[in-house]
Scaffold this motif. Structure first.
Motif, PDB file in Angstrom:
ATOM      1  N   MET A   6       0.825  -1.206   0.000  1.00  0.00           N
ATOM      2  CA  MET A   6       0.000   0.000   0.000  1.00  0.00           C
ATOM      3  C   MET A   6       0.860   1.257   0.000  1.00  0.00           C
ATOM      4  SD  MET A   6      -3.251   0.785  -0.142  1.00  0.00           S
ATOM      5  CE  MET A   6      -4.338  -0.408   0.669  1.00  0.00           C
ATOM      6  N   VAL A   7       2.053   1.185   0.571  1.00  0.00           N
ATOM      7  CA  VAL A   7       2.948   2.347   0.607  1.00  0.00           C
ATOM      8  C   VAL A   7       3.263   2.802  -0.816  1.00  0.00           C
ATOM      9  CG1 VAL A   7       5.161   3.259   1.396  1.00  0.00           C
ATOM     10  CG2 VAL A   7       3.946   1.566   2.792  1.00  0.00           C
ATOM     11  N   THR A   8       3.656   1.852  -1.650  1.00  0.00           N
ATOM     12  CA  THR A   8       3.983   2.174  -3.046  1.00  0.00           C
ATOM     13  C   THR A   8       2.771   2.747  -3.771  1.00  0.00           C
ATOM     14  OG1 THR A   8       5.523   0.312  -3.043  1.00  0.00           O
ATOM     15  CG2 THR A   8       4.934   1.241  -5.177  1.00  0.00           C
ATOM     16  N   CYS A   9       1.632   2.112  -3.583  1.00  0.00           N
ATOM     17  CA  CYS A   9       0.414   2.561  -4.259  1.00  0.00           C
ATOM     18  C   CYS A   9       0.039   3.980  -3.843  1.00  0.00           C
ATOM     19  CB  CYS A   9      -0.719   1.586  -3.957  1.00  0.00           C
ATOM     20  SG  CYS A   9      -2.312   2.082  -4.649  1.00  0.00           S
ATOM     21  N   LEU A  10       0.036   4.240  -2.542  1.00  0.00           N
ATOM     22  CA  LEU A  10      -0.349   5.563  -2.047  1.00  0.00           C
ATOM     23  C   LEU A  10       0.655   6.635  -2.472  1.00  0.00           C
ATOM     24  CD1 LEU A  10      -1.523   4.610   1.553  1.00  0.00           C
ATOM     25  CD2 LEU A  10      -2.965   5.199  -0.401  1.00  0.00           C
ATOM     26  N   ASP A  11       1.925   6.289  -2.462  1.00  0.00           N
ATOM     27  CA  ASP A  11       2.958   7.216  -2.930  1.00  0.00           C
ATOM     28  C   ASP A  11       2.659   7.637  -4.367  1.00  0.00           C
ATOM     29  OD1 ASP A  11       5.296   8.547  -3.665  1.00  0.00           O
ATOM     30  OD2 ASP A  11       6.544   6.742  -3.627  1.00  0.00           O
ATOM     31  N   ASN A  12       2.426   6.661  -5.234  1.00  0.00           N
ATOM     32  CA  ASN A  12       2.203   6.963  -6.645  1.00  0.00           C
ATOM     33  C   ASN A  12       0.853   7.630  -6.900  1.00  0.00           C
ATOM     34  OD1 ASN A  12       4.688   5.974  -7.744  1.00  0.00           O
ATOM     35  ND2 ASN A  12       3.975   3.918  -7.308  1.00  0.00           N
ATOM     36  N   GLY A  53      -0.665   9.604  -4.720  1.00  0.00           N
ATOM     37  CA  GLY A  53      -0.481  10.979  -4.261  1.00  0.00           C
ATOM     38  C   GLY A  53       0.266  11.818  -5.274  1.00  0.00           C
ATOM     39  N   MET A  54       1.325  11.251  -5.858  1.00  0.00           N
ATOM     40  CA  MET A  54       2.084  11.954  -6.894  1.00  0.00           C
ATOM     41  C   MET A  54       1.193  12.334  -8.066  1.00  0.00           C
ATOM     42  SD  MET A  54       5.001  10.333  -9.385  1.00  0.00           S
ATOM     43  CE  MET A  54       3.753   9.193 -10.014  1.00  0.00           C
ATOM     44  N   THR A  55       0.355  11.396  -8.490  1.00  0.00           N
ATOM     45  CA  THR A  55      -0.517  11.649  -9.637  1.00  0.00           C
ATOM     46  C   THR A  55      -1.551  12.721  -9.312  1.00  0.00           C
ATOM     47  OG1 THR A  55      -0.202   9.359 -10.324  1.00  0.00           O
ATOM     48  CG2 THR A  55      -2.041  10.548 -11.314  1.00  0.00           C
ATOM     49  N   LEU A  56      -2.082  12.699  -8.112  1.00  0.00           N
ATOM     50  CA  LEU A  56      -3.034  13.734  -7.704  1.00  0.00           C
ATOM     51  C   LEU A  56      -2.374  15.112  -7.677  1.00  0.00           C
ATOM     52  CD1 LEU A  56      -4.842  11.744  -4.870  1.00  0.00           C
ATOM     53  CD2 LEU A  56      -5.852  12.462  -7.053  1.00  0.00           C
ATOM     54  N   ASP A  67      -5.618  19.072  -2.304  1.00  0.00           N
ATOM     55  CA  ASP A  67      -6.310  18.704  -1.065  1.00  0.00           C
ATOM     56  C   ASP A  67      -6.575  17.199  -0.992  1.00  0.00           C
ATOM     57  OD1 ASP A  67      -6.289  21.311  -0.223  1.00  0.00           O
ATOM     58  OD2 ASP A  67      -8.322  21.763  -0.935  1.00  0.00           O
ATOM     59  N   GLU A  68      -6.761  16.563  -2.135  1.00  0.00           N
ATOM     60  CA  GLU A  68      -6.912  15.108  -2.151  1.00  0.00           C
ATOM     61  C   GLU A  68      -5.565  14.415  -1.964  1.00  0.00           C
ATOM     62  OE1 GLU A  68      -9.301  13.362  -5.336  1.00  0.00           O
ATOM     63  OE2 GLU A  68     -10.056  15.372  -5.799  1.00  0.00           O
ATOM     64  N   VAL A 123      -3.388  11.414   1.270  1.00  0.00           N
ATOM     65  CA  VAL A 123      -2.873  10.188   0.664  1.00  0.00           C
ATOM     66  C   VAL A 123      -1.371  10.086   0.893  1.00  0.00           C
ATOM     67  CG1 VAL A 123      -2.477   8.997  -1.537  1.00  0.00           C
ATOM     68  CG2 VAL A 123      -4.704  10.032  -1.068  1.00  0.00           C
ATOM     69  N   LEU A 124      -0.658  11.183   0.672  1.00  0.00           N
ATOM     70  CA  LEU A 124       0.793  11.188   0.853  1.00  0.00           C
ATOM     71  C   LEU A 124       1.172  11.037   2.321  1.00  0.00           C
ATOM     72  CD1 LEU A 124       1.640  13.980  -1.721  1.00  0.00           C
ATOM     73  CD2 LEU A 124       2.329  11.576  -1.888  1.00  0.00           C
ATOM     74  N   ASN A 125       0.426  11.681   3.203  1.00  0.00           N
ATOM     75  CA  ASN A 125       0.718  11.541   4.632  1.00  0.00           C
ATOM     76  C   ASN A 125       0.492  10.112   5.116  1.00  0.00           C
ATOM     77  OD1 ASN A 125       1.693  14.102   5.409  1.00  0.00           O
ATOM     78  ND2 ASN A 125      -0.386  14.941   5.412  1.00  0.00           N
ATOM     79  N   GLU A 126      -0.517   9.452   4.566  1.00  0.00           N
ATOM     80  CA  GLU A 126      -0.742   8.049   4.915  1.00  0.00           C
ATOM     81  C   GLU A 126       0.392   7.171   4.388  1.00  0.00           C
ATOM     82  OE1 GLU A 126      -2.298   4.631   6.497  1.00  0.00           O
ATOM     83  OE2 GLU A 126      -2.783   6.724   6.945  1.00  0.00           O
ATOM     84  N   ALA A 127       0.849   7.462   3.174  1.00  0.00           N
ATOM     85  CA  ALA A 127       1.989   6.727   2.621  1.00  0.00           C
ATOM     86  C   ALA A 127       3.229   6.926   3.493  1.00  0.00           C
ATOM     87  CB  ALA A 127       2.272   7.199   1.193  1.00  0.00           C
ATOM     88  N   LEU A 128       3.434   8.151   3.954  1.00  0.00           N
ATOM     89  CA  LEU A 128       4.584   8.462   4.805  1.00  0.00           C
ATOM     90  C   LEU A 128       4.511   7.679   6.112  1.00  0.00           C
ATOM     91  CD1 LEU A 128       7.065  10.398   4.834  1.00  0.00           C
ATOM     92  CD2 LEU A 128       5.613  12.027   6.065  1.00  0.00           C
ATOM     93  N   ALA A 129       3.338   7.673   6.734  1.00  0.00           N
ATOM     94  CA  ALA A 129       3.165   6.979   8.017  1.00  0.00           C
ATOM     95  C   ALA A 129       3.363   5.474   7.858  1.00  0.00           C
ATOM     96  CB  ALA A 129       1.779   7.281   8.584  1.00  0.00           C
ATOM     97  N   GLN A 130       2.782   4.903   6.808  1.00  0.00           N
ATOM     98  CA  GLN A 130       2.929   3.460   6.612  1.00  0.00           C
ATOM     99  C   GLN A 130       4.359   3.096   6.232  1.00  0.00           C
ATOM    100  OE1 GLN A 130       0.075   0.949   4.734  1.00  0.00           O
ATOM    101  NE2 GLN A 130      -1.582   2.449   4.896  1.00  0.00           N
TER     102      GLN A 130
END
Length: 290
Positions: free
Chosen positions: A136-142, A144-147, A154-155, A159-166
């Motif tokens: 999920m870290v990889t997915c959320l990172d990518n 977030g980047m796309t958003l 704001d979206e 997403v990026l903060n969740e990727a950072l935490a995980q």
């Protein structure tokens, strides 16, 4: 394997693919290309077209094409890999399928379609593993980047903060996604005019990249370059504002960032800063009254 086996063999194809993958990860894409192409062609000769091992080779081949500037040519193999992942998303050898197609789509100007792929991957991973998992870290990172690229700031931020935490949960202080995540959070900060926060996020990204990657790795250089470019932009911004508003405080902010840029240029050799760039920036900063 070539000494043991004459002609095509699945063990040889696997070894070629592993070698190509290692070279690609180290940024040696030109060296990786012939090995990955040979592995793909060999698996296509030895296995049915719908075998997951063939799709695995297509995924890496698409990635090599993208990294060598042939994004349009990569879409076909990326789509094959993604379609195979859709059928068997639990297979580890296919886990890069969504990411590879999403990058191919983004690189050919199809950002909205790229976001849709990452959103589908997120839903699938959540179904398979729950909302907390290394994949999920990889997915959320990518995602977030796309958003961010779509300017959906704001979206993107949660997403990026969740990727950072995980990432920190699963990898500690050596998360190989963290520098990338921080760089996109820095873009959000820049969009909001949060110049201090932007620079701190980029400094943190440099620190992470130096921990995780070897000297000279492209991701170390990318993190350094992001910080250098941000400092340059902020020097110019504060210098222009200081001159327009006759502000000593703004001129001091420009000088502070100039000093950091000069120190960064002196203290590392991975990303060069041309002396003329330094001189030009310094000349733009108003001289304080005595």
């Amino acid at each position: 394997f070539r000494q043991i086996h004459e002609g095509d063999h699945l063990d040889l194809a696997g070894a070629l693919l592993s070698l190509g993958s290692a070279l690609e990860f180290e940024g040696r894409v030109k060296e990786a290309e012939p090995h990955v192409r040979a592995a793909l062609e060999m698996r296509e000769r030895l296995l049915p077209a719908d075998d997951p091992a063939v799709a695995e080779a297509h995924i890496l081949w698409a990635w090599v094409l993208q990294k060598s500037g042939r994004s349009k040519a990569s879409v076909e193999s990326a789509q094959i890999g993604f379609d195979a992942w859709r059928k068997q998303p639990e297979l580890m050898l296919l886990e890069a399928g969504p990411r590879t197609l999403a990058v191919a789509l983004a690189s050919t100007g199809q950002l909205a379609a790229s976001e849709n792929v990452y959103q589908e991957e997120r839903r699938t991973l959540n179904r398979l593993y729950g909302d907390q998992h290394p994949a999920m870290v990889t997915c959320l990172d990518n995602l977030g980047m796309t958003l961010v690229r779509l300017r959906k700031f704001d979206e993107a931020e949660p997403v990026l903060n969740e990727a950072l935490a995980q990432g920190r949960k699963f990898y500690g202080d050596r998360c190989h996604h963290e520098d990338h995540i921080l760089s996109h959070l820095a873009q959000i900060a820049e969009h909001r005019g949060e110049d201090v926060e932007q620079l701190q996020l980029l400094r943190d990204a440099v620190a992470v990249a130096r921990r995780v990657y070897a000297p000279g790795h492209r991701y170390r250089k990318e993190a350094l370059n992001n910080l250098i470019k941000a400092l340059q932009r902020q020097v110019e911004m504060f210098a222009e504002r200081a001159a327009a508003e006759t502000s000593a405080d703004l001129a001091e902010k420009a000088r502070e960032r100039m000093a950091e840029l000069e120190e960064l240029a002196r203290s590392q050799s991975e990303v060069k800063v041309a002396p003329e760039v330094i001189a030009d920036l310094k000349a733009k900063i108003p001289i304080p009254d005595k």
